[in-house]
Design an enzyme around this catalytic site. Structure first.
Site, PDB file in Angstrom:
ATOM      1  N   ASP A  53      -6.526   4.985   2.060  1.00 17.07           N
ATOM      2  CA  ASP A  53      -6.799   6.323   1.513  1.00 17.07           C
ATOM      3  C   ASP A  53      -6.163   7.394   2.404  1.00 17.07           C
ATOM      4  OD1 ASP A  53      -8.586   5.228   3.297  1.00 17.07           O
ATOM      5  OD2 ASP A  53     -10.365   6.204   2.495  1.00 17.07           O
ATOM      6  N   ASP A 106       1.847  -1.580  -4.029  1.00 15.83           N
ATOM      7  CA  ASP A 106       2.224  -1.194  -5.392  1.00 15.83           C
ATOM      8  C   ASP A 106       2.033   0.317  -5.567  1.00 15.83           C
ATOM      9  OD1 ASP A 106       2.776  -1.191  -8.064  1.00 15.83           O
ATOM     10  OD2 ASP A 106       0.995  -2.291  -8.693  1.00 15.83           O
ATOM     11  N   LYS A 160      -7.681  -1.649   4.386  1.00 19.23           N
ATOM     12  CA  LYS A 160      -9.007  -1.050   4.160  1.00 19.23           C
ATOM     13  C   LYS A 160      -9.988  -1.872   4.990  1.00 19.23           C
ATOM     14  CE  LYS A 160     -11.489   2.002   1.914  1.00 19.23           C
ATOM     15  NZ  LYS A 160     -11.393   3.432   2.228  1.00 19.23           N
ATOM     16  N   TYR A 183      -3.542  -9.386  -7.259  1.00 20.03           N
ATOM     17  CA  TYR A 183      -2.835  -9.656  -8.516  1.00 20.03           C
ATOM     18  C   TYR A 183      -2.691 -11.149  -8.800  1.00 20.03           C
ATOM     19  CZ  TYR A 183      -1.524  -4.700  -8.320  1.00 20.03           C
ATOM     20  OH  TYR A 183      -1.547  -3.329  -8.244  1.00 20.03           O
ATOM     21  N   ASP A 203       5.033   3.634  -5.054  1.00 19.15           N
ATOM     22  CA  ASP A 203       5.301   4.581  -6.143  1.00 19.15           C
ATOM     23  C   ASP A 203       5.105   6.023  -5.677  1.00 19.15           C
ATOM     24  OD1 ASP A 203       6.061   2.716  -7.948  1.00 19.15           O
ATOM     25  OD2 ASP A 203       4.551   3.207  -9.464  1.00 19.15           O
TER      26      ASP A 203
END
Ligand code: NAD
Length: 359
Positions: A227, A251, A195, A146, A255
């Site tokens: 994942d 992020d 990852k 980001y 959630d």
């Protein structure tokens, strides 16, 4: 102890829920002999209306003098509010990015906990929900995808968009230290989510965390690809204690974790820098659809105050008292968003009063 608290009440339901959280702070202050001084800091839509800016430099200067900041939530209806006709750097959310940057808030802590009383609101299978879960997701907040260089360009007649994902060892180390420190106060387990099978930056996260783990021999460190973690959160969330991860993975996963907790009105968060200063806020937004109706659930903001006491003010006894009062209140009393048959249905202020009464 006397503490200076900055209050960013914000927009929509922000002022309603912050007022209840302050009431609760006063109640624990009275019980444990602490006093609090408050100063309002304008941020978001209310600041745009008053000053033309989502967060002024003067407001940042005030925030920097505080022991901790309590934030309601900022922003309006993104379809209809005139704030969203402004250029992106003048919109309410630009204030949030600015304060995070100015205060160096690099570590975002999001606890996800399933209250036994709210099990019926958990969307997971009963056999999973009945085991409960209690985890802390630590998301790196000021680096990574980001914040990397980004651009869009034409290449051989086709439009190409580029986002870059950059992490330095120092950025990883400082959030890893927070993760291990917090795990030491919990169940002493850290899961690094990355990852590393694909990304170089993830491999640096792994190397850095493994090196640091030698300084925390009591903490068990394990690794999960993002994942797989997304699947494990719905399959067996009980396995997690502290999850440490990068900005974008955090992020998304935080959630997901909030979703399985049942209600957006129950979850607190903290954003910390390398000093004791932190900003504390509910994870929900300003809920313009219910603003001014007196029905917002203030518990997420009240629980944010508990985090503030624990992480910025070192008052874990007072934090425990708030958390215990919230767990107790849920046995009988609910705002409409979490109301079920047989429970007393209360307004925002009545919920604040009920928590105070239990403290
Ligand atoms: P939201 O979280 O405000 O609302 C989503 C839904 O949950 C709504 O139906 C709302 O009524 C309900 N809800 C949220 N909090 C509640 C509470 N405490 N009690 C009862 N019900 C609650 O998300 P949104 O509608 O997507 O966003 C509204 C505004 O908030 C947008 O401008 C968004 O950018 C902003 N926002 C701000 C923050 C922040 O300040 N950190 C975070 C998220 C969203």
């Amino acid at each position: 102890m006397n503490m200076n608290i900055g209050l960013i009440k914000g927009d929509g339901i922000g002022p309603e829920v912050v007022n209840e959280a302050v009431k609760v702070l006063e109640a624990v202050g009275k019980k444990y002999g602490h006093t609090f001084q408050y100063e309002d800091i304008l941020m978001g839509g209310c600041s745009i209306d008053a000053t033309g800016e989502p967060l002024t430099d003067e407001a940042v200067a005030v925030a920097k003098t505080k022991d901790a900041i309590l934030q309601g939530s900022i922003g309006g209806n993104t379809q209809t509010s005139p704030w969203y006709k402004l250029p992106p750097n003048k919109r309410p959310e630009a204030g949030l990015l600015k304060i995070r940057k100015e205060l160096g808030l690099f570590a975002n802590l999001r606890p996800a906990y399933l209250y036994p009383e709210l099990k019926e609101a958990c969307p997971l299978k009963e056999s999973v929900a009945e085991k409960g879960f209690d985890m802390m997701i630590m998301r790196e907040l000021t680096g990574g995808l980001y914040f990397g260089e980004r651009y869009t360009k034409e290449v051989e007649g086709k439009t190409v968009a580029v986002d870059t994902l950059v992490y330095s060892e120092d950025e990883i180390r400082r959030i890893a230290i927070k993760g291990f420190d917090i795990a030491m106060k919990r169940r002493k387990k850290v899961t690094l989510v990355d990852k590393a099978n694909v990304l170089d930056s993830s491999r640096l996260w792994r190397e850095t965390m493994i090196r640091l783990s030698k300084e925390y021999p009591e903490v068990e460190l394990n690794h999960l690809y993002v994942d797989n973690c997304a699947m494990q959160l719905v399959r067996n969330p009980k396995q997690f204690d502290v999850i440490v991860t990068s900005n974008i993975f955090g992020d998304i996963l935080s959630d997901e974790a909030s979703m399985i907790s049942g209600s957006i009105g129950m979850l607190a968060s903290a954003s910390l820098n390398s000093t004791k200063l932190g900003m504390y806020e509910p994870i929900h937004g300003s809920a313009p659809d219910i603003a001014g109706q007196g029905i917002a659930n203030p518990l997420a903001t009240i629980l944010s105050v508990a985090m503030m006491l624990r992480y910025s003010l070192d008052e874990s006894q007072a934090a425990d008292a708030i958390e215990a009062a919230v767990a107790e209140v849920l046995k009988t009393t609910r705002t409409p968003d979490i109301w079920t048959e047989g429970m007393k249905k209360v307004s925002t202020t009545e919920m604040g009063d009920a928590v105070c009464a239990l403290i």
